[in-house]
Design a protein around this motif. Structure first.
Motif, PDB file in Angstrom:
ATOM      1  N   LEU A  11       0.824  -1.211   0.000  1.00 14.27           N
ATOM      2  CA  LEU A  11       0.000   0.000   0.000  1.00 14.27           C
ATOM      3  C   LEU A  11       0.860   1.264   0.000  1.00 14.27           C
ATOM      4  O   LEU A  11       1.902   1.323   0.648  1.00 14.27           O
ATOM      5  CB  LEU A  11      -0.891   0.025   1.248  1.00 14.27           C
ATOM      6  CG  LEU A  11      -1.840  -1.164   1.445  1.00 14.27           C
ATOM      7  CD1 LEU A  11      -2.437  -1.127   2.851  1.00 14.27           C
ATOM      8  CD2 LEU A  11      -2.937  -1.156   0.401  1.00 14.27           C
ATOM      9  N   ASN A  12       0.370   2.274  -0.718  1.00 21.15           N
ATOM     10  CA  ASN A  12       0.997   3.588  -0.694  1.00 21.15           C
ATOM     11  C   ASN A  12      -0.118   4.620  -0.512  1.00 21.15           C
ATOM     12  O   ASN A  12      -0.844   4.932  -1.456  1.00 21.15           O
ATOM     13  CB  ASN A  12       1.765   3.856  -1.990  1.00 21.15           C
ATOM     14  CG  ASN A  12       2.560   5.143  -1.942  1.00 21.15           C
ATOM     15  OD1 ASN A  12       2.070   6.169  -1.499  1.00 21.15           O
ATOM     16  ND2 ASN A  12       3.801   5.101  -2.404  1.00 21.15           N
ATOM     17  N   PRO A  13      -0.284   5.150   0.704  1.00 23.63           N
ATOM     18  CA  PRO A  13      -1.389   6.087   0.979  1.00 23.63           C
ATOM     19  C   PRO A  13      -1.394   7.315   0.073  1.00 23.63           C
ATOM     20  O   PRO A  13      -2.463   7.843  -0.256  1.00 23.63           O
ATOM     21  CB  PRO A  13      -1.154   6.492   2.434  1.00 23.63           C
ATOM     22  CG  PRO A  13      -0.391   5.357   3.020  1.00 23.63           C
ATOM     23  CD  PRO A  13       0.498   4.862   1.914  1.00 23.63           C
ATOM     24  N   ILE A  14      -0.219   7.780  -0.341  1.00 24.54           N
ATOM     25  CA  ILE A  14      -0.138   8.966  -1.202  1.00 24.54           C
ATOM     26  C   ILE A  14      -0.787   8.675  -2.543  1.00 24.54           C
ATOM     27  O   ILE A  14      -1.622   9.442  -3.044  1.00 24.54           O
ATOM     28  CB  ILE A  14       1.337   9.381  -1.392  1.00 24.54           C
ATOM     29  CG1 ILE A  14       1.994   9.688  -0.040  1.00 24.54           C
ATOM     30  CG2 ILE A  14       1.439  10.591  -2.328  1.00 24.54           C
ATOM     31  CD1 ILE A  14       3.513   9.836  -0.114  1.00 24.54           C
ATOM     32  N   ILE A  15      -0.409   7.551  -3.158  1.00 23.28           N
ATOM     33  CA  ILE A  15      -0.955   7.171  -4.455  1.00 23.28           C
ATOM     34  C   ILE A  15      -2.423   6.780  -4.336  1.00 23.28           C
ATOM     35  O   ILE A  15      -3.230   7.083  -5.227  1.00 23.28           O
ATOM     36  CB  ILE A  15      -0.136   6.020  -5.073  1.00 23.28           C
ATOM     37  CG1 ILE A  15       1.345   6.392  -5.145  1.00 23.28           C
ATOM     38  CG2 ILE A  15      -0.672   5.660  -6.457  1.00 23.28           C
ATOM     39  CD1 ILE A  15       1.635   7.616  -5.973  1.00 23.28           C
ATOM     40  N   PHE A  16      -2.782   6.119  -3.234  1.00 18.62           N
ATOM     41  CA  PHE A  16      -4.172   5.719  -3.041  1.00 18.62           C
ATOM     42  C   PHE A  16      -5.094   6.937  -3.059  1.00 18.62           C
ATOM     43  O   PHE A  16      -6.113   6.957  -3.757  1.00 18.62           O
ATOM     44  CB  PHE A  16      -4.351   4.972  -1.718  1.00 18.62           C
ATOM     45  CG  PHE A  16      -5.778   4.587  -1.437  1.00 18.62           C
ATOM     46  CD1 PHE A  16      -6.278   3.365  -1.867  1.00 18.62           C
ATOM     47  CD2 PHE A  16      -6.638   5.448  -0.758  1.00 18.62           C
ATOM     48  CE1 PHE A  16      -7.600   3.004  -1.632  1.00 18.62           C
ATOM     49  CE2 PHE A  16      -7.956   5.103  -0.520  1.00 18.62           C
ATOM     50  CZ  PHE A  16      -8.439   3.876  -0.954  1.00 18.62           C
ATOM     51  N   THR A  37      -0.227   4.621  17.481  1.00 17.03           N
ATOM     52  CA  THR A  37       0.574   3.581  16.838  1.00 17.03           C
ATOM     53  C   THR A  37       1.380   4.151  15.683  1.00 17.03           C
ATOM     54  O   THR A  37       2.566   3.849  15.525  1.00 17.03           O
ATOM     55  CB  THR A  37      -0.331   2.441  16.331  1.00 17.03           C
ATOM     56  OG1 THR A  37      -1.076   1.921  17.414  1.00 17.03           O
ATOM     57  CG2 THR A  37       0.490   1.332  15.702  1.00 17.03           C
ATOM     58  N   LYS A  38       0.734   4.976  14.866  1.00 15.83           N
ATOM     59  CA  LYS A  38       1.418   5.464  13.666  1.00 15.83           C
ATOM     60  C   LYS A  38       2.609   6.345  14.026  1.00 15.83           C
ATOM     61  O   LYS A  38       3.640   6.308  13.346  1.00 15.83           O
ATOM     62  CB  LYS A  38       0.451   6.225  12.765  1.00 15.83           C
ATOM     63  CG  LYS A  38      -0.080   7.519  13.333  1.00 15.83           C
ATOM     64  CD  LYS A  38      -1.116   8.154  12.413  1.00 15.83           C
ATOM     65  CE  LYS A  38      -1.618   9.470  12.977  1.00 15.83           C
ATOM     66  NZ  LYS A  38      -2.701  10.036  12.159  1.00 15.83           N
ATOM     67  N   PHE A  39       2.504   7.131  15.104  1.00  8.82           N
ATOM     68  CA  PHE A  39       3.629   7.982  15.483  1.00  8.82           C
ATOM     69  C   PHE A  39       4.794   7.144  15.991  1.00  8.82           C
ATOM     70  O   PHE A  39       5.955   7.438  15.707  1.00  8.82           O
ATOM     71  CB  PHE A  39       3.188   8.994  16.550  1.00  8.82           C
ATOM     72  CG  PHE A  39       2.240  10.036  16.030  1.00  8.82           C
ATOM     73  CD1 PHE A  39       2.695  11.057  15.200  1.00  8.82           C
ATOM     74  CD2 PHE A  39       0.901   9.990  16.357  1.00  8.82           C
ATOM     75  CE1 PHE A  39       1.818  12.011  14.710  1.00  8.82           C
ATOM     76  CE2 PHE A  39       0.014  10.942  15.862  1.00  8.82           C
ATOM     77  CZ  PHE A  39       0.474  11.943  15.043  1.00  8.82           C
ATOM     78  N   ALA A  65       1.772  15.772   5.712  1.00  2.00           N
ATOM     79  CA  ALA A  65       0.850  15.505   4.600  1.00  2.00           C
ATOM     80  C   ALA A  65       0.615  14.009   4.446  1.00  2.00           C
ATOM     81  O   ALA A  65      -0.502  13.572   4.134  1.00  2.00           O
ATOM     82  CB  ALA A  65       1.419  16.088   3.308  1.00  2.00           C
ATOM     83  N   TYR A  66       1.667  13.216   4.693  1.00  2.00           N
ATOM     84  CA  TYR A  66       1.543  11.756   4.590  1.00  2.00           C
ATOM     85  C   TYR A  66       0.542  11.221   5.609  1.00  2.00           C
ATOM     86  O   TYR A  66      -0.278  10.351   5.297  1.00  2.00           O
ATOM     87  CB  TYR A  66       2.908  11.104   4.796  1.00  2.00           C
ATOM     88  CG  TYR A  66       2.842   9.591   4.880  1.00  2.00           C
ATOM     89  CD1 TYR A  66       2.713   8.819   3.729  1.00  2.00           C
ATOM     90  CD2 TYR A  66       2.904   8.935   6.115  1.00  2.00           C
ATOM     91  CE1 TYR A  66       2.652   7.436   3.801  1.00  2.00           C
ATOM     92  CE2 TYR A  66       2.841   7.561   6.194  1.00  2.00           C
ATOM     93  CZ  TYR A  66       2.706   6.806   5.038  1.00  2.00           C
ATOM     94  OH  TYR A  66       2.632   5.441   5.114  1.00  2.00           O
ATOM     95  N   PHE A  67       0.592  11.743   6.828  1.00  2.00           N
ATOM     96  CA  PHE A  67      -0.359  11.306   7.852  1.00  2.00           C
ATOM     97  C   PHE A  67      -1.801  11.580   7.419  1.00  2.00           C
ATOM     98  O   PHE A  67      -2.712  10.781   7.661  1.00  2.00           O
ATOM     99  CB  PHE A  67      -0.078  11.992   9.195  1.00  2.00           C
ATOM    100  CG  PHE A  67       1.028  11.359   9.982  1.00  2.00           C
ATOM    101  CD1 PHE A  67       1.192   9.974  10.006  1.00  2.00           C
ATOM    102  CD2 PHE A  67       1.911  12.131  10.714  1.00  2.00           C
ATOM    103  CE1 PHE A  67       2.211   9.388  10.739  1.00  2.00           C
ATOM    104  CE2 PHE A  67       2.933  11.549  11.448  1.00  2.00           C
ATOM    105  CZ  PHE A  67       3.087  10.181  11.463  1.00  2.00           C
ATOM    106  N   GLU A  68      -2.015  12.712   6.753  1.00  2.00           N
ATOM    107  CA  GLU A  68      -3.354  13.026   6.250  1.00  2.00           C
ATOM    108  C   GLU A  68      -3.778  12.016   5.187  1.00  2.00           C
ATOM    109  O   GLU A  68      -4.933  11.544   5.178  1.00  2.00           O
ATOM    110  CB  GLU A  68      -3.374  14.443   5.662  1.00  2.00           C
ATOM    111  CG  GLU A  68      -3.202  15.548   6.686  1.00  2.00           C
ATOM    112  CD  GLU A  68      -3.220  16.923   6.044  1.00  2.00           C
ATOM    113  OE1 GLU A  68      -3.503  17.008   4.821  1.00  2.00           O
ATOM    114  OE2 GLU A  68      -2.951  17.922   6.758  1.00  2.00           O
TER     115      GLU A  68
END
Length: 393
Positions: free
Chosen positions: A81-86, A162-164, A202-205
């Motif tokens: 998965l790549n959240p930016i591309i998604f 968790t993400k941090f 921005a990635y977190f968003e």
């Protein structure tokens, strides 16, 4: 209760037309009154599967190529998965009127790429300079390598803390890699702390956006989930000659199984007692193409294939340069297809499994597809498709 299964496999180095094949099988199933699910089982956002639907063109990267037909997508555990591309693709499709809400299902085991892996990918290629591999720059290999030390699978992202914690560990891993591979020069050229903070913010968003739009399937529930559908379409990425186990092509391979292995792993856990058939469809252009570095069989100039065709998807770029071309050897094609197809014997439903070829770009090079039939009599069917305007779709 699964009735029909199609497995779409690239027979060469990728770019054969797997998006088109997936779309056509989905359309065929729907016309039969079936409810197909598209399974993306390898690779990640570096996919570029082009589909034209009612004059609307889209290059699918993070969701299945049946999305124009309202077919749901399942990203199985080997998809990265790549959240930016998604988010980028989700919003593009929404502008086209394609709603993906409740249409994207994701295995809890899917690894997640972060900007750090994309940075590493870019810096390594810059350092290689003229010896670069021709990576897509999306950090696929780096994500797999990082996962060996710092795991980040989508199923772990249940609470915001968790993400941090994960990102802090990945940051340390990133800095270690920069030091070990002496990438300081390439890091300072385009990245400072202020820029990095903005990118990660921005990635977190994007990560939160993706998480809100997908439905995660737990491993224990995968079998029941897949068996809700009466038809499955496995949409492979890349091609047989780029498979990670094709040692003859080392090191210029993709870090995934591009052929039968992943579909078989999934199918071996399902109830196939009501199955009508499994069609394994191997896709090839009338010629060969390849991105980036590495061996290319019968390499030739574009002019030897067709001087006037224009590829709208595979345009020259800084990572992979210009698309390369080669002449197709039918005998070698059949050998590698038969080697891959033989693996399906392990499913123990041989009387229901058959293979076909889908040959695309028929109008661009003067090869007779029926020569394949003369050399290999057990091939039941050849599909043909082309764009009459000599533009590669």
């Amino acid at each position: 209760m699964i009735k029909n299964i199609a497995v779409i496999t690239g027979a060469n180095y990728g770019d054969e037309g797997k998006g088109l094949g997936t779309y056509q099988f989905c359309e065929s199933f729907i016309k039969k009154g079936l409810n197909p699910l598209v399974i993306c089982h390898n690779g990640g956002a570096q996919r570029g599967h082009t589909v034209i639907h009612e004059k609307t063109r889209h290059v699918f990267r993070h969701v299945g190529s049946g999305s124009f037909l309202d077919c749901p997508t399942y990203l199985s555990e080997d998809f990265i998965l790549n959240p930016i591309i998604f988010r980028e693709e989700y919003e593009q499709l929404l502008e086209m009127g394609i709603e993906l809400e409740n249409k994207v299902f994701v295995s809890e085991k899917c690894l997640v790429t972060t900007p750090y892996e994309m940075f590493l990918n870019d810096m390594k290629e810059r350092k290689r300079n003229k010896l670069k591999h021709g990576s897509c720059g999306l950090g696929i290999f780096e994500t797999i390598q990082r996962n060996k030390e710092v795991n980040f699978a989508i199923g772990e992202l249940y609470i915001s803390t968790t993400k941090f914690g994960i990102m802090s560990k990945i940051n340390k891993y990133f800095n270690k890699c920069v030091e070990e591979e002496n990438l300081f020069e390439y890091k300072k050229d385009y990245m400072n702390n202020t820029m990095l903070l903005k990118i990660i913010s921005a990635y977190f968003e994007d990560l939160e956006f993706m998480y809100s739009k997908i439905q995660i399937i737990n491993s224990d529930d995968e079998k029941d989930f897949l068996e809700r559908y009466d038809s499955l379409v496995f949409e492979g990425a890349q091609g047989l000659l780029l498979d990670q186990n094709n040692k003859e092509g080392f090191p210029h391979l993709t870090p995934s199984n591009t052929g039968a292995d992943n579909p078989i792993n999934i199918l071996s856990n399902l109830d196939l007692s009501n199955l009508d058939w499994i069609e394994v469809c191997y896709i090839t252009r009338t010629y060969l193409t390849r991105h980036g570095a590495g061996y290319l069989e019968n390499e030739c100039s574009k002019e030897e294939v067709n001087s006037i065709m224009y590829d709208k998807t595979n345009v020259p770029n800084e990572y992979q340069d210009t698309l390369r071309y080669g002449l197709l050897d039918i005998e070698n094609l059949i050998k590698r297809v038969n080697k891959d197809f033989k693996k399906y014997e392990s499913l123990n439903c041989n009387d229901k499994v058959f293979k076909t070829y889908l040959m695309t770009h028929m109008n661009e090079y003067g090869i007779n597809p029926f020569k394949i039939l003369e050399k290999d009599s057990d091939i039941e069917e050849i599909h043909m498709s082309f764009d009459e305007n000599l533009q590669v779709i």
